[in-house]
Design a protein around this motif. Structure first.
Motif, PDB file in Angstrom:
ATOM      1  N   ALA A   1       0.739  -1.182   0.111  1.00 26.84           N
ATOM      2  CA  ALA A   1      -0.054  -0.108   0.102  1.00 26.84           C
ATOM      3  C   ALA A   1       0.685   1.424   0.008  1.00 26.84           C
ATOM      4  CB  ALA A   1      -0.760   0.007   1.401  1.00 26.84           C
ATOM      5  N   ALA A   2       0.370   2.249  -0.670  1.00 24.58           N
ATOM      6  CA  ALA A   2       1.076   3.537  -0.743  1.00 24.58           C
ATOM      7  C   ALA A   2       0.816   4.263   0.392  1.00 24.58           C
ATOM      8  CB  ALA A   2       0.537   4.341  -2.008  1.00 24.58           C
ATOM      9  N   LYS A   3       2.106   4.495   1.389  1.00 23.93           N
ATOM     10  CA  LYS A   3       1.963   4.987   2.847  1.00 23.93           C
ATOM     11  C   LYS A   3       1.121   6.423   2.770  1.00 23.93           C
ATOM     12  CE  LYS A   3       2.186   4.885   7.257  1.00 23.93           C
ATOM     13  NZ  LYS A   3       1.504   4.089   8.005  1.00 23.93           N
ATOM     14  N   GLU A   4       1.568   7.075   1.560  1.00 17.38           N
ATOM     15  CA  GLU A   4       1.297   8.765   1.476  1.00 17.38           C
ATOM     16  C   GLU A   4      -0.166   8.724   1.255  1.00 17.38           C
ATOM     17  OE1 GLU A   4       3.158   7.469  -2.494  1.00 17.38           O
ATOM     18  OE2 GLU A   4       3.346   7.025  -0.415  1.00 17.38           O
ATOM     19  N   THR A   5      -0.719   7.745   0.962  1.00 18.75           N
ATOM     20  CA  THR A   5      -2.302   7.639   0.752  1.00 18.75           C
ATOM     21  C   THR A   5      -3.124   7.432   2.090  1.00 18.75           C
ATOM     22  OG1 THR A   5      -2.652   5.461   0.127  1.00 18.75           O
ATOM     23  CG2 THR A   5      -1.953   7.057  -1.520  1.00 18.75           C
ATOM     24  N   GLN A   6      -2.698   7.343   3.121  1.00 15.14           N
ATOM     25  CA  GLN A   6      -3.505   6.963   4.410  1.00 15.14           C
ATOM     26  C   GLN A   6      -3.932   8.055   4.736  1.00 15.14           C
ATOM     27  OE1 GLN A   6      -1.082   5.434   7.411  1.00 15.14           O
ATOM     28  NE2 GLN A   6      -2.696   4.879   8.634  1.00 15.14           N
ATOM     29  N   PRO A   7      -5.576   8.004   4.995  1.00 12.78           N
ATOM     30  CA  PRO A   7      -6.204   8.952   5.355  1.00 12.78           C
ATOM     31  C   PRO A   7      -6.169   9.333   6.934  1.00 12.78           C
ATOM     32  CG  PRO A   7      -7.540   7.366   5.090  1.00 12.78           C
ATOM     33  CD  PRO A   7      -6.233   6.792   4.618  1.00 12.78           C
ATOM     34  N   GLN A   8      -6.605  10.291   7.380  1.00 14.85           N
ATOM     35  CA  GLN A   8      -6.632  10.953   8.807  1.00 14.85           C
ATOM     36  C   GLN A   8      -7.563  10.109   9.485  1.00 14.85           C
ATOM     37  OE1 GLN A   8      -6.557  15.174   9.062  1.00 14.85           O
ATOM     38  NE2 GLN A   8      -4.663  15.639   8.336  1.00 14.85           N
ATOM     39  N   ALA A   9      -8.514   9.784   8.927  1.00 16.54           N
ATOM     40  CA  ALA A   9      -9.636   8.928   9.706  1.00 16.54           C
ATOM     41  C   ALA A   9     -10.175   7.805   8.887  1.00 16.54           C
ATOM     42  CB  ALA A   9     -10.840   9.925   9.900  1.00 16.54           C
ATOM     43  N   VAL A  10     -10.604   6.783   9.548  1.00 13.38           N
ATOM     44  CA  VAL A  10     -11.227   5.755   9.082  1.00 13.38           C
ATOM     45  C   VAL A  10     -12.439   5.897   7.977  1.00 13.38           C
ATOM     46  CG1 VAL A  10     -12.381   3.396   9.236  1.00 13.38           C
ATOM     47  CG2 VAL A  10     -10.594   4.247  10.917  1.00 13.38           C
ATOM     48  N   THR A  11     -12.394   5.354   6.648  1.00 14.23           N
ATOM     49  CA  THR A  11     -13.386   5.670   5.879  1.00 14.23           C
ATOM     50  C   THR A  11     -14.649   5.041   6.028  1.00 14.23           C
ATOM     51  OG1 THR A  11     -11.945   5.914   3.879  1.00 14.23           O
ATOM     52  CG2 THR A  11     -14.004   5.367   3.354  1.00 14.23           C
ATOM     53  N   THR A  12     -15.692   5.660   6.345  1.00 16.33           N
ATOM     54  CA  THR A  12     -17.042   5.161   6.954  1.00 16.33           C
ATOM     55  C   THR A  12     -17.997   5.364   6.040  1.00 16.33           C
ATOM     56  OG1 THR A  12     -16.352   5.416   9.201  1.00 16.33           O
ATOM     57  CG2 THR A  12     -18.653   5.128   8.726  1.00 16.33           C
ATOM     58  N   LEU A  13     -18.768   4.298   5.709  1.00 11.50           N
ATOM     59  CA  LEU A  13     -19.875   4.530   4.696  1.00 11.50           C
ATOM     60  C   LEU A  13     -21.133   4.137   5.248  1.00 11.50           C
ATOM     61  CD1 LEU A  13     -18.270   2.065   1.991  1.00 11.50           C
ATOM     62  CD2 LEU A  13     -17.955   4.404   2.270  1.00 11.50           C
ATOM     63  N   ALA A  14     -21.955   5.027   5.112  1.00  8.49           N
ATOM     64  CA  ALA A  14     -23.582   5.076   5.478  1.00  8.49           C
ATOM     65  C   ALA A  14     -24.271   4.225   4.463  1.00  8.49           C
ATOM     66  CB  ALA A  14     -24.144   6.323   5.635  1.00  8.49           C
ATOM     67  N   PRO A  15     -25.466   3.573   4.711  1.00 10.72           N
ATOM     68  CA  PRO A  15     -26.059   2.687   3.964  1.00 10.72           C
ATOM     69  C   PRO A  15     -26.154   3.328   2.440  1.00 10.72           C
ATOM     70  CG  PRO A  15     -26.945   2.376   5.951  1.00 10.72           C
ATOM     71  CD  PRO A  15     -25.845   3.518   5.934  1.00 10.72           C
ATOM     72  N   GLY A  16     -25.849   2.844   1.513  1.00  8.34           N
ATOM     73  CA  GLY A  16     -25.888   3.582  -0.126  1.00  8.34           C
ATOM     74  C   GLY A  16     -24.607   4.058  -0.440  1.00  8.34           C
ATOM     75  N   GLU A  17     -23.783   4.403   0.524  1.00  2.90           N
ATOM     76  CA  GLU A  17     -22.607   5.207   0.244  1.00  2.90           C
ATOM     77  C   GLU A  17     -21.521   4.297  -0.141  1.00  2.90           C
ATOM     78  OE1 GLU A  17     -22.554   9.438   3.127  1.00  2.90           O
ATOM     79  OE2 GLU A  17     -21.349   7.577   3.536  1.00  2.90           O
TER      80      GLU A  17
ATOM     81  N   TYR B   1      -0.709  -6.861 -15.183  1.00  3.28           N
ATOM     82  CA  TYR B   1      -0.115  -6.303 -14.018  1.00  3.28           C
ATOM     83  C   TYR B   1       1.266  -6.644 -13.973  1.00  3.28           C
ATOM     84  CZ  TYR B   1      -0.398 -10.672 -11.751  1.00  3.28           C
ATOM     85  OH  TYR B   1      -0.257 -12.154 -11.630  1.00  3.28           O
ATOM     86  N   ASP B   2       2.179  -6.027 -13.250  1.00  5.20           N
ATOM     87  CA  ASP B   2       3.520  -6.433 -13.082  1.00  5.20           C
ATOM     88  C   ASP B   2       4.227  -6.197 -11.383  1.00  5.20           C
ATOM     89  OD1 ASP B   2       4.351  -3.817 -12.782  1.00  5.20           O
ATOM     90  OD2 ASP B   2       5.006  -3.562 -14.959  1.00  5.20           O
ATOM     91  N   SER B   3       5.248  -6.297 -11.273  1.00  2.00           N
ATOM     92  CA  SER B   3       5.951  -6.039 -10.035  1.00  2.00           C
ATOM     93  C   SER B   3       5.792  -4.846  -9.369  1.00  2.00           C
ATOM     94  CB  SER B   3       7.303  -6.396  -9.913  1.00  2.00           C
ATOM     95  OG  SER B   3       8.208  -5.670 -10.747  1.00  2.00           O
ATOM     96  N   SER B   4       5.235  -3.675 -10.056  1.00  2.00           N
ATOM     97  CA  SER B   4       5.008  -2.467  -9.486  1.00  2.00           C
ATOM     98  C   SER B   4       3.457  -2.360  -9.042  1.00  2.00           C
ATOM     99  CB  SER B   4       4.906  -1.366 -10.796  1.00  2.00           C
ATOM    100  OG  SER B   4       6.133  -1.476 -11.365  1.00  2.00           O
ATOM    101  N   LEU B   5       2.722  -3.392  -9.019  1.00  2.00           N
ATOM    102  CA  LEU B   5       1.434  -3.352  -8.528  1.00  2.00           C
ATOM    103  C   LEU B   5       1.427  -2.852  -6.898  1.00  2.00           C
ATOM    104  CD1 LEU B   5      -1.534  -4.581  -8.983  1.00  2.00           C
ATOM    105  CD2 LEU B   5      -0.797  -6.724  -7.904  1.00  2.00           C
ATOM    106  N   THR B   6       0.484  -1.805  -6.880  1.00  2.00           N
ATOM    107  CA  THR B   6       0.576  -1.202  -5.504  1.00  2.00           C
ATOM    108  C   THR B   6      -0.797  -0.393  -5.550  1.00  2.00           C
ATOM    109  OG1 THR B   6       2.585  -0.304  -5.934  1.00  2.00           O
ATOM    110  CG2 THR B   6       1.358   0.741  -4.153  1.00  2.00           C
ATOM    111  N   VAL B   7      -1.501  -0.535  -4.145  1.00  2.00           N
ATOM    112  CA  VAL B   7      -2.863  -0.038  -4.123  1.00  2.00           C
ATOM    113  C   VAL B   7      -2.718   1.306  -3.081  1.00  2.00           C
ATOM    114  CG1 VAL B   7      -3.813  -2.385  -4.193  1.00  2.00           C
ATOM    115  CG2 VAL B   7      -3.170  -1.602  -1.876  1.00  2.00           C
ATOM    116  N   THR B   8      -3.862   2.059  -3.036  1.00  3.32           N
ATOM    117  CA  THR B   8      -4.137   3.122  -1.813  1.00  3.32           C
ATOM    118  C   THR B   8      -4.823   2.518  -0.908  1.00  3.32           C
ATOM    119  OG1 THR B   8      -6.195   3.974  -2.932  1.00  3.32           O
ATOM    120  CG2 THR B   8      -4.074   4.592  -3.935  1.00  3.32           C
ATOM    121  N   TYR B   9      -4.588   3.330   0.488  1.00  2.26           N
ATOM    122  CA  TYR B   9      -5.709   3.092   1.492  1.00  2.26           C
ATOM    123  C   TYR B   9      -6.989   3.466   0.947  1.00  2.26           C
ATOM    124  CZ  TYR B   9      -1.995   2.304   4.849  1.00  2.26           C
ATOM    125  OH  TYR B   9      -0.844   1.947   5.574  1.00  2.26           O
ATOM    126  N   TRP B  10      -8.059   2.924   1.661  1.00  5.86           N
ATOM    127  CA  TRP B  10      -9.297   3.296   1.163  1.00  5.86           C
ATOM    128  C   TRP B  10      -9.706   4.668   1.334  1.00  5.86           C
ATOM    129  CZ3 TRP B  10     -11.898  -0.333  -1.264  1.00  5.86           C
ATOM    130  CH2 TRP B  10     -11.881  -1.716  -1.037  1.00  5.86           C
TER     131      TRP B  10
END
Length: 239
Positions: free
Chosen positions: A152-168, A220-229
């Motif tokens: 995971a790309a550390k620089e994409t970590q948000p300040q708070a947990v991503t919370t979803l209301a129903p339908g979001e 995809y290749d070895s560069s495969l990386t994800v962001t935080y939610w």
């Protein structure tokens, strides 16, 4: 003769009068004699002279009447109850039973390649349940039968947990391959499994999801990386 009789009588009564006088004096001294019938003085004792103490000398205990209650200033009871109700409602909203983890059992998950940025894919998670759900940390991706997980790309970590209301919806961006071709071990995947994390890093967050990929698959290749939610699509694709 009358004079002589009088003298004798006086001499006979003198000892009796003296005896009566002595008896009267003794009675007064031992407190059993006749007292003045005027107003009698109150009897006092050491305990009675000390307020707040019983006859035994111990501190007296004051017991309130049964109907006496300790009350604050009138007019504040309603305000205090309202404040407590608000606090309880706030605590209830944050209680674990009103918040669950987002996972494959209570969300719809899609994975779609995007034209910009280059070699990126967008993962979208929509809350289909009836409660708030939390997307914790970042998605754990597995293409086909790969034996490693993208970082995971550390620089994409948000300040708070991503919370979803129903339908979001919540989002995560995926860098599939290096744009300059510097990655190695490239492959084309036909299947994607998305795993969710729990309240602690790398813990099990529940059911996984298997969103469909385009019919031609994704490269995809070895560069495969994800962001935080992320809470927004733009944030997920800004990296």
């Amino acid at each position: 003769m009358r004079t002589l009789h009088t003298r004798r009588t006086a001499r006979l009564f003198a000892p009796a009068i003296a005896a009566l006088a002595a008896l009267s004096l003794t009675a007064c001294e031992d407190g059993t004699g006749t007292k003045d019938e005027g107003a009698s003085a109150p009897v006092s004792s050491p305990a009675a002279a000390q307020p707040g103490k019983t006859d035994s000398g111990r501190p007296a205990t004051t017991t309130p009447a049964p109907d006496e209650k300790a009350e604050g200033p009138k007019g504040t009871e309603g305000d205090d109850k309202a404040a407590q109700d608000d606090a309880n409602a706030s605590d209830s909203a944050a209680a674990p039973e009103n918040r669950v983890l987002c996972n494959g059992s209570n969300t719809k998950v899609t994975a779609q390649p995007v034209p910009r940025p280059l070699n990126h894919m967008l993962i979208t998670v929509t809350n289909t349940g009836s409660k708030l759900c939390d997307l914790t940390y970042y998605p754990v991706l597995r293409f086909d039968e790969m034996q490693w997980a993208p970082t995971a790309a550390k620089e994409t970590q948000p300040q708070a947990v991503t919370t979803l209301a129903p339908g979001e919806s919540g989002y995560a961006g995926v860098l599939l391959a290096a744009a300059d071709g510097s990655g190695d071990g490239g492959a084309t995947a036909k299947k994607l499994t998305v795993a969710f994390q729990g309240r602690t890093p790398n813990s099990d967050g529940g059911a996984t999801a298997t969103p469909p990929l385009p019919a031609k698959g994704v490269y995809y290749d070895s560069s495969l990386t994800v962001t935080y939610w992320q809470q927004s699509m733009d944030d997920a694709l800004a990296w």
